[in-house]
Write a protein that holds these residues in place. Structure first.
Motif, PDB file in Angstrom:
ATOM      1  N   SER A  70      41.286  12.639  57.410  1.00 49.97           N
ATOM      2  CA  SER A  70      41.743  13.987  57.079  1.00 49.97           C
ATOM      3  C   SER A  70      40.912  14.519  55.922  1.00 49.97           C
ATOM      4  O   SER A  70      40.421  13.747  55.082  1.00 49.97           O
ATOM      5  CB  SER A  70      43.231  13.995  56.714  1.00 49.97           C
ATOM      6  N   LYS A 103      41.254   7.372  61.227  1.00 42.13           N
ATOM      7  CA  LYS A 103      41.865   8.690  61.288  1.00 42.13           C
ATOM      8  C   LYS A 103      41.567   9.365  59.957  1.00 42.13           C
ATOM      9  O   LYS A 103      42.118   8.991  58.911  1.00 42.13           O
ATOM     10  CB  LYS A 103      43.376   8.586  61.500  1.00 42.13           C
ATOM     11  N   THR A 130      41.478   9.807  53.544  1.00 44.56           N
ATOM     12  CA  THR A 130      41.557  11.208  53.125  1.00 44.56           C
ATOM     13  C   THR A 130      40.349  11.530  52.256  1.00 44.56           C
ATOM     14  O   THR A 130      40.100  10.847  51.254  1.00 44.56           O
ATOM     15  CB  THR A 130      42.846  11.479  52.326  1.00 44.56           C
ATOM     16  N   THR A 163      43.607   5.022  57.872  1.00 50.24           N
ATOM     17  CA  THR A 163      43.407   6.409  57.458  1.00 50.24           C
ATOM     18  C   THR A 163      42.425   6.500  56.288  1.00 50.24           C
ATOM     19  O   THR A 163      42.238   5.554  55.524  1.00 50.24           O
ATOM     20  CB  THR A 163      44.733   7.065  57.038  1.00 50.24           C
TER      21      THR A 163
END
Length: 550
Positions: free
Chosen positions: A422, A420, A393, A391
């Motif tokens: 965000s 992934k 962010t 991930t």
């Protein structure tokens, strides 16, 4: 009181129907704020209005001079000891000349005579010492901050006589003179400096030595400047030293970008700040002046937090470096006015070197690095390791209007490799509270940061002398810290430049800094009637030399 509205051109009306109420509220201006006609001579008189998207939340000089917004005002109200142009060239201003000792620990500044602050106080050696002291130390107990990039090696300064200042440092500080041209290094009257923070926050009580003074202002609305008729000490580098030509400059707050541009199109304002890049081509075709100056500083990119897994793994950081298609960012979000990053320093900074090979888009290499690091791509395309997804962010920077669009494009690029991603977006105040270098929830901090001298870079990246420690490395990376110390102790550019080159190569190769593009943080759309402005080393427009025609 007469009220006037900024009308909008027919070509833009359809875009603004839904914001009609906002237009009415935001652009009602007092008669004395509306642009006036210039005098008969284009070199004598005239009033301009500059539409800006923020005016900040404090006017304490130390705290606000480095703001991307308030810096515009300070650049006209206050002078600097030296002038730094868009190529990083340093030339005399209030300091007519200077000398330094062999190891760059002592400097002597010789000041221009006859310079005064707007309160009548002479800008002499004692005034310069008072400014140097507060730039270095601030008064933190009052909420007056030090100037962030002022050398932390500063020891003290003393007035030899009214026109001469000696400045002493605890260690070699080769970048001292260029940093005197940084936008935070504004010269303020000792009377203002002596005031408590609450009074310094009142812009009408602040006295600088610049070509304009504050005529009137209203918090969150406007600042109106009027020229000083006795001003006669402008920097020779801009080709003018006497009073400004324009009578007044009004900075008016208008938060909606399309309304700022429309007001310039309709002739009711002269400059719109921070227009959308996608509009620039058509505005040029309409005959408006468009300026996208690059400042001296870091490129737009991410400082990676090496304390947070998986970014404590060099292979993951290197995969991040290889997995971004920087040309696609320029082609999709920007225009040809933007340039590819070639380092983590803007290419116009003296000492910047080209390491484009380390920034080439190579998704196959990125995938291989992630495979080697143990991150396996699943059926959904997301990579996992030990049951945890890969991930990232991103916190879009509210100071850069295009930041979220760039983040969205990069999220797509990294998604193809297995990340992934965000995205979180905050307003300026919330961003400042929640998003910090090395924060526990911030794997990558977006940088939009200017500086004048590349020698300050190494100490910013690390924790030396209370540095900012961008990568959360502390003292753990011995090579980085060795380069930092060698750069700091260099007594000449000949010694320092090869070290700066090695630093750039090392930081990029380790994936500590992930460049996106060279930054154009300040975008100007200007009436063709206004000419002669100058952009300095941190991309601020100075209208000291500007004239306005009928």
């Amino acid at each position: 009181m007469t009220e006037r509205l900024f009308p909008f051109s027919p070509s833009r009306c359809r875009l603004l129907i839904t914001t009609a109420a906002l237009a009415t509220a935001a652009l009602v201006a007092m008669a004395d704020l509306a642009p006036a006609q210039g005098a008969d001579s284009p070199h004598d008189g005239g009033d301009i209005t500059f539409l800006i998207d923020s005016l900040g939340d404090t006017w304490i000089p130390n705290n606000s001079a480095i703001s991307s917004f308030q810096g515009h005002i300070w650049g006209h109200v206050a002078d600097k000891l030296v002038y730094v142009d868009a190529d990083g060239k340093v030339s005399p201003w209030i300091a007519e000349r200077w000398e330094q000792n062999d190891n760059a620990t002592e400097f002597t500044l010789h000041l221009k005579s006859g310079v005064t602050f707007s309160d009548g106080t002479p800008l002499d050696a004692s005034a310069v010492v008072a400014n140097l002291d507060i730039w270095y130390a601030g008064r933190k107990n009052e909420g007056i901050n030090p100037i962030g990039l002022f050398p932390k090696t500063y020891d003290h300064a003393s007035a030899v006589n009214a026109a001469t200042v000696k400045v002493f440092f605890k260690a070699p500080t080769l970048g001292f003179i260029p940093t005197l041209g940084y936008h935070g290094s504004i010269l303020i009257s000792p009377r203002t400096i002596a005031q408590p923070a609450t009074q310094q926050a009142n812009l009408s009580k602040t006295s600088g030595s610049g070509p304009y003074v504050v005529d009137s202002w209203k918090e969150g609305d406007f600042v109106k400047l009027t020229k000083r008729k006795d001003y006669n000490w402008g920097p020779a580098a801009v080709g003018h030293t006497g009073p400004a030509f324009l009578d007044t400059i009004t900075y008016k707050l208008v938060s909606e970008p399309s309304l700022r541009v429309s007001a310039v199109q309709s002739g009711q304002a002269d400059i719109a700040y921070n227009a959308s890049p996608q509009e620039l081509k058509s505005l040029k075709e309409e005959g408006f002046t468009v300026a996208t100056p690059r400042y001296l500083g870091f490129v737009n990119g991410w400082a990676v937090n090496t304390k947070l897994a998986p970014y404590d793994d060099v292979k993951v950081r290197q995969a991040l470096q290889d997995g971004i298609n920087r040309q696609e960012i320029i082609d999709t979000v920007y225009t040809p006015d933007w340039k590819l990053a070639t380092s983590f320093i803007q290419s116009n900074v003296p000492g910047a070197t080209d390491h484009s090979d380390l920034l080439a888009y190579n998704p196959a290499k990125a995938e291989k690095l992630l495979d080697e690091a143990g991150w396996t791509k699943g059926a959904d395309g997301i990579r996992t390791k030990d049951g945890k997804p890969l991930t990232l962010t991103l916190h879009s920077n509210p100071y850069l209007a295009t930041s979220k669009s760039v983040d969205e494009l990069i999220a797509q690029q990294l998604g193809k490799i297995g990340w992934k991603v965000s995205i979180r977006a905050y307003d300026v105040v919330t961003y400042g509270e929640k998003v910090k270098y090395g924060g526990p929830a911030v794997p990558a901090y977006e940088v939009t940061r200017s500086f004048i001298d590349a020698g300050t870079v190494a100490s910013i990246l690390t924790n030396a002398n209370n540095g900012e420690n961008w990568f959360a490395l502390g003292e753990s990376d011995h090579k980085l810290n060795e380069l930092r110390d060698k750069i700091a102790s260099a007594g000449s550019a000949d010694i320092r430049d090869p070290l700066l080159d090695e630093l750039q190569k090392y930081v990029l190769g380790q994936g500590y800094f992930i460049p996106r593009t060279q930054i154009v943080q300040r975008i100007y759309v200007q009436s063709p009637k206004l000419k002669g402005e100058v952009y300095n080393g941190v991309a601020y427009a100075s209208y000291y030399t500007a004239t306005k025609s009928e």
